[in-house]
Scaffold this motif. Structure first.
Motif, PDB file in Angstrom:
ATOM      1  N   GLN A 179      49.739  33.866  82.896  1.00 60.46           N
ATOM      2  CA  GLN A 179      49.734  35.321  83.079  1.00 60.46           C
ATOM      3  C   GLN A 179      48.323  35.891  82.909  1.00 60.46           C
ATOM      4  N   THR A 180      47.588  35.378  81.939  1.00 61.93           N
ATOM      5  CA  THR A 180      46.213  35.827  81.717  1.00 61.93           C
ATOM      6  C   THR A 180      45.340  35.521  82.918  1.00 61.93           C
ATOM      7  N   ARG A 181      45.447  34.318  83.435  1.00 61.51           N
ATOM      8  CA  ARG A 181      44.652  33.931  84.602  1.00 61.51           C
ATOM      9  C   ARG A 181      45.027  34.772  85.820  1.00 61.51           C
ATOM     10  N   TRP A 182      46.300  35.127  85.945  1.00 58.44           N
ATOM     11  CA  TRP A 182      46.752  35.938  87.072  1.00 58.44           C
ATOM     12  C   TRP A 182      46.167  37.337  86.989  1.00 58.44           C
ATOM     13  N   PHE A 183      46.246  37.973  85.832  1.00 56.78           N
ATOM     14  CA  PHE A 183      45.673  39.304  85.661  1.00 56.78           C
ATOM     15  C   PHE A 183      44.159  39.275  85.871  1.00 56.78           C
ATOM     16  N   ALA A 184      43.496  38.249  85.324  1.00 55.82           N
ATOM     17  CA  ALA A 184      42.045  38.155  85.461  1.00 55.82           C
ATOM     18  C   ALA A 184      41.640  38.019  86.927  1.00 55.82           C
ATOM     19  N   GLY A 185      42.368  37.191  87.671  1.00 58.47           N
ATOM     20  CA  GLY A 185      42.036  36.988  89.074  1.00 58.47           C
ATOM     21  C   GLY A 185      42.348  38.197  89.940  1.00 58.47           C
ATOM     22  N   ARG A 186      43.460  38.861  89.690  1.00 57.83           N
ATOM     23  CA  ARG A 186      43.849  39.992  90.522  1.00 57.83           C
ATOM     24  C   ARG A 186      43.046  41.254  90.229  1.00 57.83           C
ATOM     25  N   LEU A 187      42.625  41.429  88.987  1.00 63.43           N
ATOM     26  CA  LEU A 187      41.907  42.642  88.602  1.00 63.43           C
ATOM     27  C   LEU A 187      40.405  42.433  88.479  1.00 63.43           C
ATOM     28  N   VAL A 191      38.575  37.355  80.511  1.00 59.87           N
ATOM     29  CA  VAL A 191      39.750  36.669  79.982  1.00 59.87           C
ATOM     30  C   VAL A 191      40.359  37.444  78.810  1.00 59.87           C
ATOM     31  N   VAL A 192      39.517  38.056  77.969  1.00 60.56           N
ATOM     32  CA  VAL A 192      40.026  38.763  76.789  1.00 60.56           C
ATOM     33  C   VAL A 192      40.867  39.965  77.207  1.00 60.56           C
ATOM     34  N   ARG A 193      40.349  40.761  78.122  1.00 58.48           N
ATOM     35  CA  ARG A 193      41.120  41.918  78.600  1.00 58.48           C
ATOM     36  C   ARG A 193      42.388  41.473  79.327  1.00 58.48           C
ATOM     37  N   ALA A 194      42.274  40.415  80.111  1.00 59.49           N
ATOM     38  CA  ALA A 194      43.447  39.917  80.829  1.00 59.49           C
ATOM     39  C   ALA A 194      44.502  39.407  79.854  1.00 59.49           C
ATOM     40  N   ALA A 195      44.054  38.740  78.779  1.00 61.03           N
ATOM     41  CA  ALA A 195      45.004  38.272  77.768  1.00 61.03           C
ATOM     42  C   ALA A 195      45.702  39.447  77.094  1.00 61.03           C
ATOM     43  N   GLY A 196      44.963  40.529  76.847  1.00 62.47           N
ATOM     44  CA  GLY A 196      45.579  41.719  76.274  1.00 62.47           C
ATOM     45  C   GLY A 196      46.638  42.307  77.189  1.00 62.47           C
ATOM     46  N   LEU A 197      46.366  42.325  78.500  1.00 62.92           N
ATOM     47  CA  LEU A 197      47.359  42.813  79.455  1.00 62.92           C
ATOM     48  C   LEU A 197      48.579  41.905  79.491  1.00 62.92           C
TER      49      LEU A 197
END
Length: 219
Positions: A179-187, A191-197
């Motif tokens: 999920q973190t990698r998906w948010f990071a790639g799409r947005l 990695v830290v912000r994506a992990a928070g999302l």
């Protein structure tokens, strides 16, 4: 003839699940981001050729929950104490119980998809929501296997609860990583912000899950 053709199509489709379900599950487990990108690409295809070499994501999630529900029934787990009419209506029927669990696990794709669109500044509509929701349904399938499987172990008296806990922790780590990698790639964020999302989406889904349980407990 129309009835025979409909039965022929249904028979082929149902038996093809025996091939495409394990293939889809393996692809999601081994290459989750590639499988989610595949789902996004398939949204642009015509209706006839869409998801030709895999199960559609919502169907994949539904079949996963139904299979895990069947495993729970075969495990002869003790039935929960049911008090309300609504609880009896859901859990006295294996079909209703499976559909209810599928609804619960679909909250994860829904929340993550809405959160992505909000962060992208895209207007929320059925058409804009469908691609990320479908992609997230692929990710929710293994999540359902892990969580329901861990729950089955916890309810068994002849298996240590430690195995259920380890299964759930390993599954949670896999899910949050993907999920973190998906948010990071799409947005296009770190990695830290994506992990928070990713964590925030999971927490929101749990809040909605509790909100659904309130009327179930009252009625």
């Amino acid at each position: 003839m129309k009835l025979l053709r409909s039965f022929e199509e249904f028979l082929f489709e149902a038996t093809s699940w025996l091939v495409f379900y394990p293939l889809t599950l393996w692809r999601v487990l081994v290459r989750p981001l590639e499988t989610m990108a595949y789902s996004d690409a398939e949204q642009g295809d015509g209706e006839a050729g869409r998801y030709d070499d895999a199960l559609t994501p919502p169907l994949f999630l539904l079949i996963t929950v139904v299979l895990m529900n069947g495993i729970a029934l075969m495990a002869h787990l003790p039935k929960p104490r049911l008090a309300g009419t609504l609880q009896h209506a859901i859990f006295d029927s294996p079909q209703n119980a499976a559909l209810f669990r599928a609804l619960i696990f679909s909250l994860i794709p829904l929340v993550a998809a809405v959160l992505l669109l909000r962060r992208q500044g895209v207007r929320l509509s059925r058409e804009s929501l469908r691609p990320p929701f479908y992609a997230q349904c692929y990710l929710a399938g293994p999540c359902a296997v892990i969580m329901i499987g861990g729950g089955i172990i916890f309810q068994r008296q002849d298996v240590s609860n430690l195995y259920g806990l380890l299964l759930m922790l390993a599954g949670l780590a896999w899910f949050l990583t993907a999920q973190t990698r998906w948010f990071a790639g799409r947005l296009g964020i770190g990695v830290v912000r994506a992990a928070g999302l990713a964590v925030g989406a999971l927490v929101l889904a749990l809040i909605f899950f509790v909100a659904l349980l309130i009327p179930l407990a009252l009625f």
